[in-house]
Write a protein that holds these residues in place. Structure first.
Motif, PDB file in Angstrom:
ATOM      1  N   LEU A 183      23.781  16.908  45.505  1.00  0.00           N
ATOM      2  CA  LEU A 183      24.104  15.925  46.548  1.00  0.00           C
ATOM      3  C   LEU A 183      24.057  14.499  45.999  1.00  0.00           C
ATOM      4  CD1 LEU A 183      22.157  17.441  49.577  1.00  0.00           C
ATOM      5  CD2 LEU A 183      24.635  17.380  49.263  1.00  0.00           C
ATOM      6  N   LEU A 184      23.093  14.222  45.149  1.00  0.00           N
ATOM      7  CA  LEU A 184      23.011  12.899  44.538  1.00  0.00           C
ATOM      8  C   LEU A 184      24.214  12.640  43.635  1.00  0.00           C
ATOM      9  CD1 LEU A 184      19.214  12.773  43.646  1.00  0.00           C
ATOM     10  CD2 LEU A 184      20.374  11.273  45.274  1.00  0.00           C
ATOM     11  N   LEU A 185      24.589  13.631  42.832  1.00  0.00           N
ATOM     12  CA  LEU A 185      25.715  13.456  41.916  1.00  0.00           C
ATOM     13  C   LEU A 185      27.029  13.282  42.664  1.00  0.00           C
ATOM     14  CD1 LEU A 185      24.795  16.045  39.143  1.00  0.00           C
ATOM     15  CD2 LEU A 185      24.734  13.562  38.960  1.00  0.00           C
ATOM     16  N   GLU A 186      27.166  13.957  43.786  1.00  0.00           N
ATOM     17  CA  GLU A 186      28.384  13.836  44.586  1.00  0.00           C
ATOM     18  C   GLU A 186      28.327  12.648  45.540  1.00  0.00           C
ATOM     19  OE1 GLU A 186      31.087  15.505  44.183  1.00  0.00           O
ATOM     20  OE2 GLU A 186      30.292  16.875  42.664  1.00  0.00           O
ATOM     21  N   ARG A 187      27.267  11.856  45.425  1.00  0.00           N
ATOM     22  CA  ARG A 187      27.078  10.637  46.230  1.00  0.00           C
ATOM     23  C   ARG A 187      27.085  10.943  47.725  1.00  0.00           C
ATOM     24  NH1 ARG A 187      27.324   6.469  42.717  1.00  0.00           N
ATOM     25  NH2 ARG A 187      27.435   4.898  44.372  1.00  0.00           N
ATOM     26  N   MET A 188      26.573  12.110  48.074  1.00  0.00           N
ATOM     27  CA  MET A 188      26.388  12.459  49.483  1.00  0.00           C
ATOM     28  C   MET A 188      25.063  11.925  50.005  1.00  0.00           C
ATOM     29  SD  MET A 188      29.185  13.967  50.071  1.00  0.00           S
ATOM     30  CE  MET A 188      28.907  14.664  51.697  1.00  0.00           C
ATOM     31  N   ILE A 189      24.220  11.471  49.090  1.00  0.00           N
ATOM     32  CA  ILE A 189      22.959  10.798  49.413  1.00  0.00           C
ATOM     33  C   ILE A 189      23.054   9.389  48.841  1.00  0.00           C
ATOM     34  CG2 ILE A 189      20.478  10.741  48.928  1.00  0.00           C
ATOM     35  CD1 ILE A 189      20.455  13.744  48.968  1.00  0.00           C
ATOM     36  N   PRO A 190      22.605   8.372  49.568  1.00  0.00           N
ATOM     37  CA  PRO A 190      22.751   6.998  49.084  1.00  0.00           C
ATOM     38  C   PRO A 190      22.195   6.827  47.675  1.00  0.00           C
ATOM     39  CG  PRO A 190      21.961   6.999  51.341  1.00  0.00           C
ATOM     40  CD  PRO A 190      21.937   8.431  50.886  1.00  0.00           C
ATOM     41  N   PRO A 191      22.950   6.185  46.800  1.00  0.00           N
ATOM     42  CA  PRO A 191      22.470   6.003  45.416  1.00  0.00           C
ATOM     43  C   PRO A 191      21.179   5.207  45.329  1.00  0.00           C
ATOM     44  CG  PRO A 191      24.438   4.674  45.838  1.00  0.00           C
ATOM     45  CD  PRO A 191      24.281   5.592  47.009  1.00  0.00           C
ATOM     46  N   GLU A 192      20.893   4.409  46.349  1.00  0.00           N
ATOM     47  CA  GLU A 192      19.632   3.655  46.346  1.00  0.00           C
ATOM     48  C   GLU A 192      18.417   4.574  46.300  1.00  0.00           C
ATOM     49  OE1 GLU A 192      22.885   1.271  47.931  1.00  0.00           O
ATOM     50  OE2 GLU A 192      22.055   3.209  48.548  1.00  0.00           O
ATOM     51  N   TRP A 193      18.601   5.800  46.768  1.00  0.00           N
ATOM     52  CA  TRP A 193      17.480   6.745  46.755  1.00  0.00           C
ATOM     53  C   TRP A 193      17.059   7.102  45.339  1.00  0.00           C
ATOM     54  CZ3 TRP A 193      17.146  10.854  51.122  1.00  0.00           C
ATOM     55  CH2 TRP A 193      17.330  10.226  52.368  1.00  0.00           C
ATOM     56  N   MET A 194      17.943   6.863  44.354  1.00  0.00           N
ATOM     57  CA  MET A 194      17.622   7.198  42.973  1.00  0.00           C
ATOM     58  C   MET A 194      16.892   6.064  42.268  1.00  0.00           C
ATOM     59  SD  MET A 194      20.926   9.321  41.587  1.00  0.00           S
ATOM     60  CE  MET A 194      22.165   8.084  41.984  1.00  0.00           C
ATOM     61  N   GLN A 195      16.812   4.911  42.893  1.00  0.00           N
ATOM     62  CA  GLN A 195      16.202   3.761  42.237  1.00  0.00           C
ATOM     63  C   GLN A 195      14.684   3.931  42.118  1.00  0.00           C
ATOM     64  OE1 GLN A 195      17.454   0.378  44.537  1.00  0.00           O
ATOM     65  NE2 GLN A 195      19.606   0.552  43.907  1.00  0.00           N
ATOM     66  N   ASP A 196      14.122   3.175  41.186  1.00  0.00           N
ATOM     67  CA  ASP A 196      12.664   3.182  40.984  1.00  0.00           C
ATOM     68  C   ASP A 196      12.139   4.591  40.754  1.00  0.00           C
ATOM     69  OD1 ASP A 196      12.535   0.371  41.394  1.00  0.00           O
ATOM     70  OD2 ASP A 196      12.562   0.710  43.560  1.00  0.00           O
ATOM     71  N   ASP A 197      12.833   5.305  39.842  1.00  0.00           N
ATOM     72  CA  ASP A 197      12.419   6.662  39.464  1.00  0.00           C
ATOM     73  C   ASP A 197      12.385   7.592  40.677  1.00  0.00           C
ATOM     74  OD1 ASP A 197      11.854   8.535  37.559  1.00  0.00           O
ATOM     75  OD2 ASP A 197       9.713   8.113  37.480  1.00  0.00           O
ATOM     76  N   PHE A 198      13.449   7.520  41.496  1.00  0.00           N
ATOM     77  CA  PHE A 198      13.632   8.405  42.650  1.00  0.00           C
ATOM     78  C   PHE A 198      12.552   8.218  43.710  1.00  0.00           C
ATOM     79  CE2 PHE A 198      15.454  10.531  38.926  1.00  0.00           C
ATOM     80  CZ  PHE A 198      16.764  10.725  39.341  1.00  0.00           C
ATOM     81  N   GLN A 199      12.120   6.984  43.897  1.00  0.00           N
ATOM     82  CA  GLN A 199      11.017   6.741  44.826  1.00  0.00           C
ATOM     83  C   GLN A 199      11.323   7.229  46.239  1.00  0.00           C
ATOM     84  OE1 GLN A 199       9.602   2.705  44.814  1.00  0.00           O
ATOM     85  NE2 GLN A 199       8.350   2.961  46.644  1.00  0.00           N
ATOM     86  N   LEU A 200      12.503   6.888  46.759  1.00  0.00           N
ATOM     87  CA  LEU A 200      12.842   7.313  48.124  1.00  0.00           C
ATOM     88  C   LEU A 200      13.070   8.812  48.207  1.00  0.00           C
ATOM     89  CD1 LEU A 200      15.167   4.474  49.487  1.00  0.00           C
ATOM     90  CD2 LEU A 200      12.877   5.107  50.278  1.00  0.00           C
TER      91      LEU A 200
END
Length: 266
Positions: free
Chosen positions: A209-226
């Motif tokens: 889902l992250l790779l297909e950008r189905m989840i906001p890319p901001e969720w990957m910031q700060d070592d996947f904090q969100l």
């Protein structure tokens, strides 16, 4: 895997020297996988991207499936190395699961082409087409396959064996981390692979889902904090409510068995 419709990248002819042609072809195939997915190109296009003649690959590979099987093996080994780098101690189950999840997501986002050839490419026409036949389902299904008849089939089995080792390492890490914890009576030698399959399925789906950008890319910031806060930790906290999976209900999935799933005894 998204496709941009961009032209095939071309490497200037003559840029490889004797000894690295094999590496050049694998890298070219991975770049095409990244652009188009594992089914979106031919061996001839790998050659064009690598800047070599269409006869050149046969010094090392029998065909496209052979190249991708070797690439998948590399991916499994890279992932296993990343997972093995995580320190594991008894009574550290939540912390261990979170670190394993983060390592998997890092691998997936840093190596999306490897992830695709590892899990999105099934060369079903090999072994006489039996890879997709019902007779190869179940815990003993792979034993029904004939012996490999060529280097491509040997490479396919080798990649699955590399994946099996990685999965078994995941199960052992979960088993060790559960010792002395409230989950120790549930995560045992017999059930550890079930819980490994559950965490793997959740994190792999999340990675896709992250790779297909189905989840906001901001969720990957700060070592996947969100991602950790909103998905992974709540899932881990609910693990004690998860029933022990009935592996007998998964009889139609030979690949899970090949990766080390176990049937409950009795």
């Amino acid at each position: 895997m998204s496709s941009t419709g961009s032209s095939i990248p071309r490497k200037p002819a003559g840029r490889y020297h004797h000894g690295d042609l094999r590496r050049t072809l694998i890298d070219a195939s991975l770049e095409l996988v990244r652009q188009r997915g594992p089914s979106g190109f031919t061996l001839a296009e790998i050659c064009r991207a690598a800047g070599v003649s269409q006869a050149a690959p046969y010094r090392h590979f029998e065909g496209k499936d052979h190249v991708l099987a070797v690439a998948a093996n590399e991916g499994y080994q890279l992932l296993t190395t990343a997972m093995h780098s995580i320190p594991v101690a008894a009574n550290q189950l939540p912390e261990t699961l979170e670190q394993l999840a983060r390592a998997y997501l890092n691998f997936a986002t840093q190596h999306p082409a490897y992830l695709a050839v590892m899990f999105s490419h099934c060369p079903g026409e090999h072994f006489g087409g039996l890879l997709k036949h019902p007779s190869t389902a179940g815990p003993d299904g792979l034993k029904q396959l004939p012996a490999p008849q060529n280097q491509t089939e040997e490479a396919i089995l080798a990649s699955w064996q590399a994946g099996q080792l990685g999965f078994q390492g995941l199960a052992q890490a979960i088993l060790l981390a559960a010792q002395g914890s409230p989950m120790a009576d549930r995560i045992t030698e017999q059930t550890a692979s079930h819980y490994a399959a559950a965490i793997w399925s959740m994190v792999h789906g999340l990675a896709v889902l992250l790779l297909e950008r189905m989840i906001p890319p901001e969720w990957m910031q700060d070592d996947f904090q969100l991602v950790m806060a909103l998905i992974v930790r709540p899932w881990i906290n609910g693990l004690s409510e998860m029933p022990v999976p009935d592996i007998g209900q998964m009889m139609g999935c030979p690949r899970l068995y090949s990766m080390g799933m176990q049937l409950p005894e009795g």
